[in-house]
Motif scaffolding. Structure first.
Motif, PDB file in Angstrom:
ATOM      1  N   LEU A  95       0.825  -1.209   0.000  1.00 45.12           N
ATOM      2  CA  LEU A  95       0.000   0.000   0.000  1.00 45.12           C
ATOM      3  C   LEU A  95       0.860   1.260   0.000  1.00 45.12           C
ATOM      4  CD1 LEU A  95      -2.851  -0.990   2.506  1.00 45.12           C
ATOM      5  CD2 LEU A  95      -3.072  -0.581   0.044  1.00 45.12           C
ATOM      6  N   LYS A  96       1.958   1.223   0.785  1.00 42.71           N
ATOM      7  CA  LYS A  96       2.866   2.377   0.801  1.00 42.71           C
ATOM      8  C   LYS A  96       3.460   2.629  -0.578  1.00 42.71           C
ATOM      9  CE  LYS A  96       5.768   1.524   4.127  1.00 42.71           C
ATOM     10  NZ  LYS A  96       6.883   1.747   5.078  1.00 42.71           N
ATOM     11  N   LYS A  97       3.880   1.517  -1.234  1.00 45.48           N
ATOM     12  CA  LYS A  97       4.440   1.662  -2.573  1.00 45.48           C
ATOM     13  C   LYS A  97       3.401   2.208  -3.544  1.00 45.48           C
ATOM     14  CE  LYS A  97       7.871  -2.061  -2.095  1.00 45.48           C
ATOM     15  NZ  LYS A  97       8.267  -3.403  -2.566  1.00 45.48           N
ATOM     16  N   ASP A  98       2.174   1.643  -3.463  1.00 53.66           N
ATOM     17  CA  ASP A  98       1.105   2.119  -4.342  1.00 53.66           C
ATOM     18  C   ASP A  98       0.783   3.581  -4.070  1.00 53.66           C
ATOM     19  OD1 ASP A  98       1.005  -0.384  -5.427  1.00 53.66           O
ATOM     20  OD2 ASP A  98      -0.730  -1.046  -4.252  1.00 53.66           O
ATOM     21  N   PHE A  99       0.738   3.932  -2.761  1.00 53.27           N
ATOM     22  CA  PHE A  99       0.427   5.309  -2.401  1.00 53.27           C
ATOM     23  C   PHE A  99       1.519   6.259  -2.897  1.00 53.27           C
ATOM     24  CE2 PHE A  99       0.923   8.855   0.578  1.00 53.27           C
ATOM     25  CZ  PHE A  99      -0.329   9.442   0.458  1.00 53.27           C
ATOM     26  N   ARG A 100       2.774   5.842  -2.729  1.00 51.66           N
ATOM     27  CA  ARG A 100       3.881   6.697  -3.183  1.00 51.66           C
ATOM     28  C   ARG A 100       3.845   6.853  -4.700  1.00 51.66           C
ATOM     29  NH1 ARG A 100       8.295   9.123  -1.732  1.00 51.66           N
ATOM     30  NH2 ARG A 100      10.120   9.179  -3.083  1.00 51.66           N
ATOM     31  N   ALA A 101       3.551   5.743  -5.392  1.00 51.03           N
ATOM     32  CA  ALA A 101       3.468   5.821  -6.847  1.00 51.03           C
ATOM     33  C   ALA A 101       2.333   6.754  -7.270  1.00 51.03           C
ATOM     34  CB  ALA A 101       3.264   4.429  -7.437  1.00 51.03           C
ATOM     35  N   GLU A 102       1.175   6.618  -6.600  1.00 55.48           N
ATOM     36  CA  GLU A 102       0.046   7.489  -6.903  1.00 55.48           C
ATOM     37  C   GLU A 102       0.369   8.936  -6.576  1.00 55.48           C
ATOM     38  OE1 GLU A 102      -2.863   7.018  -8.273  1.00 55.48           O
ATOM     39  OE2 GLU A 102      -2.612   4.887  -8.641  1.00 55.48           O
ATOM     40  N   TYR A 103       1.069   9.127  -5.432  1.00 57.88           N
ATOM     41  CA  TYR A 103       1.439  10.492  -5.030  1.00 57.88           C
ATOM     42  C   TYR A 103       2.373  11.137  -6.045  1.00 57.88           C
ATOM     43  CZ  TYR A 103       4.050  14.109  -2.592  1.00 57.88           C
ATOM     44  OH  TYR A 103       4.672  15.276  -2.265  1.00 57.88           O
ATOM     45  N   LEU A 104       3.401  10.357  -6.463  1.00 59.72           N
ATOM     46  CA  LEU A 104       4.345  10.896  -7.440  1.00 59.72           C
ATOM     47  C   LEU A 104       3.649  11.184  -8.771  1.00 59.72           C
ATOM     48  CD1 LEU A 104       7.462   8.629  -6.759  1.00 59.72           C
ATOM     49  CD2 LEU A 104       7.140  11.025  -6.099  1.00 59.72           C
ATOM     50  N   LEU A 105       2.743  10.287  -9.158  1.00 57.86           N
ATOM     51  CA  LEU A 105       2.010  10.500 -10.402  1.00 57.86           C
ATOM     52  C   LEU A 105       1.139  11.737 -10.304  1.00 57.86           C
ATOM     53  CD1 LEU A 105       1.316   9.329 -13.203  1.00 57.86           C
ATOM     54  CD2 LEU A 105      -0.527   8.052 -12.106  1.00 57.86           C
ATOM     55  N   LYS A 107       1.536  14.224  -8.178  1.00 57.58           N
ATOM     56  CA  LYS A 107       2.408  15.387  -8.035  1.00 57.58           C
ATOM     57  C   LYS A 107       2.927  15.840  -9.401  1.00 57.58           C
ATOM     58  CE  LYS A 107       6.601  16.878  -5.565  1.00 57.58           C
ATOM     59  NZ  LYS A 107       7.508  17.059  -6.693  1.00 57.58           N
ATOM     60  N   THR A 108       3.381  14.860 -10.200  1.00 58.01           N
ATOM     61  CA  THR A 108       3.878  15.192 -11.542  1.00 58.01           C
ATOM     62  C   THR A 108       2.774  15.795 -12.399  1.00 58.01           C
ATOM     63  OG1 THR A 108       5.468  13.377 -11.404  1.00 58.01           O
ATOM     64  CG2 THR A 108       4.992  14.259 -13.593  1.00 58.01           C
ATOM     65  N   LYS A 109       1.590  15.185 -12.321  1.00 61.10           N
ATOM     66  CA  LYS A 109       0.461  15.700 -13.108  1.00 61.10           C
ATOM     67  C   LYS A 109       0.085  17.106 -12.661  1.00 61.10           C
ATOM     68  CE  LYS A 109      -4.200  14.492 -14.643  1.00 61.10           C
ATOM     69  NZ  LYS A 109      -4.742  15.831 -14.408  1.00 61.10           N
ATOM     70  N   ASN A 112       2.696  19.501 -13.856  1.00 57.10           N
ATOM     71  CA  ASN A 112       2.535  19.729 -15.304  1.00 57.10           C
ATOM     72  C   ASN A 112       1.325  20.613 -15.583  1.00 57.10           C
ATOM     73  OD1 ASN A 112       4.763  18.139 -15.837  1.00 57.10           O
ATOM     74  ND2 ASN A 112       3.573  16.273 -16.175  1.00 57.10           N
ATOM     75  N   ASP A 113       0.218  20.321 -14.861  1.00 59.46           N
ATOM     76  CA  ASP A 113      -0.988  21.137 -15.045  1.00 59.46           C
ATOM     77  C   ASP A 113      -0.736  22.577 -14.620  1.00 59.46           C
ATOM     78  OD1 ASP A 113      -2.285  18.915 -15.958  1.00 59.46           O
ATOM     79  OD2 ASP A 113      -3.351  18.497 -14.087  1.00 59.46           O
ATOM     80  N   LEU A 114      -0.013  22.730 -13.488  1.00 61.33           N
ATOM     81  CA  LEU A 114       0.289  24.078 -13.010  1.00 61.33           C
ATOM     82  C   LEU A 114       1.175  24.823 -13.998  1.00 61.33           C
ATOM     83  CD1 LEU A 114       0.122  26.204 -10.792  1.00 61.33           C
ATOM     84  CD2 LEU A 114       2.095  25.126  -9.688  1.00 61.33           C
ATOM     85  N   GLU A 115       2.196  24.108 -14.510  1.00 61.55           N
ATOM     86  CA  GLU A 115       3.088  24.732 -15.483  1.00 61.55           C
ATOM     87  C   GLU A 115       2.335  25.099 -16.757  1.00 61.55           C
ATOM     88  OE1 GLU A 115       6.622  26.383 -16.654  1.00 61.55           O
ATOM     89  OE2 GLU A 115       6.105  25.494 -14.703  1.00 61.55           O
ATOM     90  N   SER A 116       1.461  24.187 -17.174  1.00 61.54           N
ATOM     91  CA  SER A 116       0.649  24.463 -18.361  1.00 61.54           C
ATOM     92  C   SER A 116      -0.274  25.650 -18.116  1.00 61.54           C
ATOM     93  CB  SER A 116      -0.164  23.219 -18.725  1.00 61.54           C
ATOM     94  OG  SER A 116      -1.002  23.479 -19.827  1.00 61.54           O
ATOM     95  N   MET A 117      -0.850  25.691 -16.918  1.00 62.30           N
ATOM     96  CA  MET A 117      -1.729  26.804 -16.578  1.00 62.30           C
ATOM     97  C   MET A 117      -0.960  28.122 -16.563  1.00 62.30           C
ATOM     98  SD  MET A 117      -4.120  27.206 -13.174  1.00 62.30           S
ATOM     99  CE  MET A 117      -4.771  25.555 -13.439  1.00 62.30           C
ATOM    100  N   LYS A 118       0.258  28.064 -15.945  1.00 66.17           N
ATOM    101  CA  LYS A 118       1.086  29.272 -15.918  1.00 66.17           C
ATOM    102  C   LYS A 118       1.438  29.729 -17.323  1.00 66.17           C
ATOM    103  CE  LYS A 118       4.573  29.259 -13.085  1.00 66.17           C
ATOM    104  NZ  LYS A 118       5.741  28.749 -12.326  1.00 66.17           N
TER     105      LYS A 118
END
Length: 274
Positions: A95-105, A107-109, A112-118
Protein backbone atom coordinates in the motif's frame (compact mmCIF):
# COMPACT_ATOMS: atom_id res chain seq x y z
CA UNK A 1 5.19 -79.99 103.24
CA UNK A 2 8.19 -78.44 101.69
CA UNK A 3 8.36 -79.01 97.98
CA UNK A 4 10.75 -81.60 96.77
CA UNK A 5 11.34 -79.72 93.45
CA UNK A 6 14.85 -78.46 93.30
CA UNK A 7 15.37 -74.75 93.49
CA UNK A 8 16.98 -74.32 90.03
CA UNK A 9 14.06 -76.11 88.41
CA UNK A 10 11.66 -73.86 90.16
CA UNK A 11 13.54 -70.82 88.78
CA UNK A 12 13.37 -72.18 85.27
CA UNK A 13 9.67 -72.80 85.49
CA UNK A 14 9.16 -69.33 86.90
CA UNK A 15 10.99 -67.73 84.06
CA UNK A 16 9.12 -69.89 81.58
CA UNK A 17 5.81 -68.88 83.07
CA UNK A 18 6.79 -65.23 82.82
CA UNK A 19 7.68 -65.75 79.17
CA UNK A 20 4.34 -67.42 78.50
CA UNK A 21 2.46 -64.54 80.04
CA UNK A 22 4.31 -61.85 78.14
CA UNK A 23 3.34 -60.22 74.80
CA UNK A 24 6.10 -62.13 73.09
CA UNK A 25 3.96 -65.11 73.50
CA UNK A 26 1.40 -63.41 71.17
CA UNK A 27 3.90 -62.49 68.42
CA UNK A 28 2.46 -64.73 65.68
CA UNK A 29 -0.99 -63.16 66.13
CA UNK A 30 0.42 -59.67 66.08
CA UNK A 31 2.42 -60.44 62.97
CA UNK A 32 -0.77 -61.59 61.34
CA UNK A 33 -2.53 -58.35 62.32
CA UNK A 34 0.32 -56.31 60.84
CA UNK A 35 -0.03 -58.22 57.57
CA UNK A 36 -3.71 -57.42 57.50
CA UNK A 37 -3.05 -53.72 58.08
CA UNK A 38 -0.48 -53.71 55.28
CA UNK A 39 -2.92 -55.37 52.93
CA UNK A 40 -5.63 -52.86 53.86
CA UNK A 41 -3.31 -49.92 53.24
CA UNK A 42 -2.19 -51.38 49.92
CA UNK A 43 -5.83 -51.88 48.91
CA UNK A 44 -6.67 -48.28 49.78
CA UNK A 45 -3.61 -47.12 47.84
CA UNK A 46 -4.77 -49.11 44.81
CA UNK A 47 -8.26 -47.67 45.19
CA UNK A 48 -6.83 -44.14 45.17
CA UNK A 49 -4.75 -44.98 42.09
CA UNK A 50 -7.77 -45.87 40.02
CA UNK A 51 -9.77 -48.79 41.18
CA UNK A 52 -12.27 -46.93 43.31
CA UNK A 53 -11.58 -43.17 42.69
CA UNK A 54 -11.96 -43.30 38.91
CA UNK A 55 -13.66 -39.86 38.83
CA UNK A 56 -10.51 -38.16 40.06
CA UNK A 57 -8.49 -39.96 37.41
CA UNK A 58 -10.90 -38.87 34.69
CA UNK A 59 -10.75 -35.31 36.00
CA UNK A 60 -6.96 -35.39 35.84
CA UNK A 61 -7.07 -36.79 32.30
CA UNK A 62 -9.64 -34.19 31.20
CA UNK A 63 -7.60 -31.41 32.79
CA UNK A 64 -4.51 -32.69 30.99
CA UNK A 65 -6.37 -32.81 27.67
CA UNK A 66 -7.85 -29.34 28.20
CA UNK A 67 -4.42 -27.96 29.08
CA UNK A 68 -2.89 -29.55 25.99
CA UNK A 69 -5.71 -28.23 23.80
CA UNK A 70 -5.32 -24.77 25.32
CA UNK A 71 -1.59 -24.85 24.67
CA UNK A 72 -2.18 -26.04 21.12
CA UNK A 73 -4.83 -23.40 20.54
CA UNK A 74 -2.53 -20.75 21.99
CA UNK A 75 0.30 -21.85 19.72
CA UNK A 76 -2.08 -21.90 16.75
CA UNK A 77 -3.35 -18.41 17.57
CA UNK A 78 0.22 -17.15 17.96
CA UNK A 79 1.19 -18.73 14.65
CA UNK A 80 -1.92 -17.33 12.95
CA UNK A 81 -1.18 -13.91 14.42
CA UNK A 82 2.40 -14.05 13.18
CA UNK A 83 1.17 -15.06 9.70
CA UNK A 84 -1.45 -12.28 9.82
CA UNK A 85 1.17 -9.79 10.99
CA UNK A 86 3.54 -10.77 8.18
CA UNK A 87 0.70 -10.56 5.66
CA UNK A 88 -0.38 -7.19 7.10
CA UNK A 89 3.19 -5.85 6.94
CA UNK A 90 3.47 -7.05 3.35
CA UNK A 91 0.15 -5.49 2.38
CA UNK A 92 1.10 -2.29 4.22
CA UNK A 93 4.39 -2.13 2.29
CA UNK A 94 2.50 -2.70 -0.94
CA UNK A 95 0.00 0.00 0.00
CA UNK A 96 2.87 2.38 0.80
CA UNK A 97 4.44 1.66 -2.57
CA UNK A 98 1.10 2.12 -4.34
CA UNK A 99 0.43 5.31 -2.40
CA UNK A 100 3.88 6.70 -3.18
CA UNK A 101 3.47 5.82 -6.85
CA UNK A 102 0.05 7.49 -6.90
CA UNK A 103 1.44 10.49 -5.03
CA UNK A 104 4.35 10.90 -7.44
CA UNK A 105 2.01 10.50 -10.40
CA UNK A 106 -0.44 13.03 -8.98
CA UNK A 107 2.41 15.39 -8.04
CA UNK A 108 3.88 15.19 -11.54
CA UNK A 109 0.46 15.70 -13.11
CA UNK A 110 -0.27 18.64 -10.79
CA UNK A 111 3.09 20.22 -11.57
CA UNK A 112 2.53 19.73 -15.30
CA UNK A 113 -0.99 21.14 -15.05
CA UNK A 114 0.29 24.08 -13.01
CA UNK A 115 3.09 24.73 -15.48
CA UNK A 116 0.65 24.46 -18.36
CA UNK A 117 -1.73 26.80 -16.58
CA UNK A 118 1.09 29.27 -15.92
CA UNK A 119 2.11 29.10 -19.56
CA UNK A 120 -1.48 29.63 -20.63
CA UNK A 121 -1.86 32.54 -18.24
CA UNK A 122 1.42 34.02 -19.42
CA UNK A 123 0.39 33.48 -23.03
CA UNK A 124 -2.98 35.11 -22.37
CA UNK A 125 -1.22 37.92 -20.53
CA UNK A 126 1.21 38.44 -23.41
CA UNK A 127 -1.64 38.40 -25.90
CA UNK A 128 -3.60 40.86 -23.78
CA UNK A 129 -0.57 43.14 -23.52
CA UNK A 130 -0.13 42.96 -27.26
CA UNK A 131 -3.78 43.84 -27.77
CA UNK A 132 -3.53 46.73 -25.30
CA UNK A 133 -0.30 47.93 -26.88
CA UNK A 134 -1.87 47.70 -30.31
CA UNK A 135 -4.89 49.66 -29.15
CA UNK A 136 -2.72 52.25 -27.42
CA UNK A 137 -0.53 52.53 -30.49
CA UNK A 138 -3.61 53.18 -32.56
CA UNK A 139 -4.69 55.82 -30.06
CA UNK A 140 -1.18 57.29 -30.22
CA UNK A 141 -1.29 57.32 -33.99
CA UNK A 142 -4.71 58.92 -33.95
CA UNK A 143 -3.31 61.60 -31.67
CA UNK A 144 -0.50 62.31 -34.13
CA UNK A 145 2.29 60.04 -32.84
CA UNK A 146 4.20 57.98 -35.38
CA UNK A 147 5.75 54.62 -34.54
CA UNK A 148 9.12 54.18 -36.21
CA UNK A 149 11.00 50.98 -37.00
CA UNK A 150 12.98 51.33 -33.74
CA UNK A 151 9.68 50.92 -31.83
CA UNK A 152 9.77 54.48 -30.55
CA UNK A 153 7.01 57.03 -31.15
CA UNK A 154 7.56 60.48 -32.64
CA UNK A 155 5.47 63.57 -32.93
CA UNK A 156 6.17 67.05 -34.24
CA UNK A 157 4.70 70.21 -32.71
CA UNK A 158 4.36 73.42 -34.72
CA UNK A 159 4.27 75.66 -31.65
CA UNK A 160 7.45 77.80 -31.58
CA UNK A 161 9.08 78.05 -28.17
CA UNK A 162 12.52 78.37 -26.56
CA UNK A 163 14.70 75.27 -26.19
CA UNK A 164 14.05 74.78 -22.46
CA UNK A 165 10.31 75.18 -22.96
CA UNK A 166 10.33 72.59 -25.76
CA UNK A 167 12.26 70.18 -23.55
CA UNK A 168 9.79 70.67 -20.71
CA UNK A 169 6.79 70.14 -23.02
CA UNK A 170 8.19 66.77 -24.15
CA UNK A 171 8.90 65.74 -20.57
CA UNK A 172 5.31 66.53 -19.61
CA UNK A 173 4.24 63.99 -22.23
CA UNK A 174 6.61 61.35 -20.81
CA UNK A 175 8.91 61.93 -23.77
CA UNK A 176 12.12 63.77 -24.70
CA UNK A 177 13.33 65.89 -27.59
CA UNK A 178 14.25 63.60 -30.50
CA UNK A 179 17.66 62.01 -30.06
CA UNK A 180 17.84 58.18 -30.41
CA UNK A 181 16.04 58.04 -33.75
CA UNK A 182 17.82 61.13 -35.07
CA UNK A 183 21.28 59.53 -34.57
CA UNK A 184 20.30 56.53 -36.71
CA UNK A 185 20.40 57.58 -40.41
CA UNK A 186 17.78 54.99 -41.46
CA UNK A 187 15.34 55.96 -38.71
CA UNK A 188 16.05 59.67 -39.33
CA UNK A 189 15.06 59.34 -42.97
CA UNK A 190 11.94 57.53 -41.84
CA UNK A 191 10.73 60.04 -39.25
CA UNK A 192 11.70 63.44 -40.75
CA UNK A 193 8.82 63.55 -43.26
CA UNK A 194 6.43 62.60 -40.42
CA UNK A 195 7.48 65.20 -37.86
CA UNK A 196 8.88 68.13 -39.87
CA UNK A 197 7.44 70.86 -42.03
CA UNK A 198 9.65 72.06 -44.84
CA UNK A 199 11.59 75.24 -44.14
CA UNK A 200 10.46 75.22 -40.47
CA UNK A 201 13.20 74.86 -37.88
CA UNK A 202 12.63 72.36 -35.02
CA UNK A 203 14.48 71.79 -31.79
CA UNK A 204 16.25 68.42 -31.43
CA UNK A 205 17.60 66.90 -28.22
CA UNK A 206 21.21 68.06 -28.65
CA UNK A 207 23.08 70.76 -26.70
CA UNK A 208 26.44 71.74 -25.19
CA UNK A 209 24.98 73.85 -22.42
CA UNK A 210 26.98 72.20 -19.64
CA UNK A 211 30.34 72.36 -21.38
CA UNK A 212 31.20 74.12 -24.62
CA UNK A 213 32.00 71.71 -27.43
CA UNK A 214 30.71 68.64 -25.56
CA UNK A 215 27.41 67.87 -27.24
CA UNK A 216 25.00 65.70 -25.26
CA UNK A 217 21.77 64.09 -26.48
CA UNK A 218 18.56 64.20 -24.43
CA UNK A 219 18.75 60.41 -23.88
CA UNK A 220 22.15 60.91 -22.16
CA UNK A 221 24.43 59.86 -25.02
CA UNK A 222 27.47 62.04 -25.80
CA UNK A 223 28.13 62.94 -29.41
CA UNK A 224 31.68 61.60 -29.69
CA UNK A 225 31.95 61.98 -33.46
CA UNK A 226 30.83 65.49 -34.36
CA UNK A 227 30.50 64.57 -38.05
CA UNK A 228 28.24 61.55 -37.44
CA UNK A 229 25.14 63.76 -37.93
CA UNK A 230 24.26 66.06 -40.89
CA UNK A 231 25.37 69.57 -39.88
CA UNK A 232 24.69 72.39 -42.30
CA UNK A 233 27.70 73.86 -44.03
CA UNK A 234 30.10 75.50 -41.57
CA UNK A 235 28.24 74.33 -38.48
CA UNK A 236 28.54 74.15 -35.57
CA UNK A 237 30.26 77.54 -35.34
CA UNK A 238 29.07 78.85 -31.97
CA UNK A 239 28.45 82.27 -33.42
CA UNK A 240 27.93 84.23 -30.24
CA UNK A 241 26.53 81.83 -27.67
CA UNK A 242 24.93 79.03 -29.66
CA UNK A 243 24.50 76.02 -27.33
CA UNK A 244 21.31 74.32 -28.62
CA UNK A 245 20.75 72.24 -31.72
CA UNK A 246 18.03 72.87 -34.30
CA UNK A 247 17.18 71.01 -37.50
CA UNK A 248 15.94 72.55 -40.74
CA UNK A 249 14.28 70.35 -43.36
CA UNK A 250 14.43 71.81 -46.84
CA UNK A 251 15.40 70.84 -50.35
CA UNK A 252 18.96 72.20 -50.21
CA UNK A 253 21.35 72.84 -47.36
CA UNK A 254 19.17 71.10 -44.79
CA UNK A 255 20.72 69.83 -41.60
CA UNK A 256 21.61 70.67 -37.99
CA UNK A 257 22.65 74.10 -36.79
CA UNK A 258 23.75 75.39 -33.39
CA UNK A 259 21.80 78.44 -32.30
CA UNK A 260 20.90 80.46 -29.23
CA UNK A 261 18.74 78.46 -26.79
CA UNK A 262 16.36 81.43 -26.38
CA UNK A 263 15.44 81.32 -30.06
CA UNK A 264 11.92 80.21 -30.92
CA UNK A 265 11.52 77.00 -32.93
CA UNK A 266 9.00 74.22 -33.36
CA UNK A 267 9.99 70.92 -31.72
CA UNK A 268 9.67 67.14 -32.04
CA UNK A 269 9.33 64.64 -29.21
CA UNK A 270 10.47 61.02 -28.93
CA UNK A 271 8.67 58.56 -26.64
CA UNK A 272 9.05 54.93 -25.69
CA UNK A 273 5.70 53.19 -25.31
CA UNK A 274 5.06 51.87 -21.79
Amino acid sequence: MESTVPAYKRNVDKKLSIYKGSTLNNLPEEFENFENITKTLDKKYRDVRGEKYWGLKIAVVVLTIVTAMAMYQGMKIANDFEIYKMDSDKRFDELKKDFRAEYLLLKTKSENDLESMKNNVQSDKDNLIKVIESQNEKIFELSGWFKASNNLFYKGFSEKVEYQTARNRCQQLGARLISTGFRDPAVRREIIPKICIRNIRIWIGLNDIEREGIWVWSDGEILTNIRSIPWRNGEPNNDGNEDCGEYLWRTTDDGVNDTECYSHCAYACEKAFS
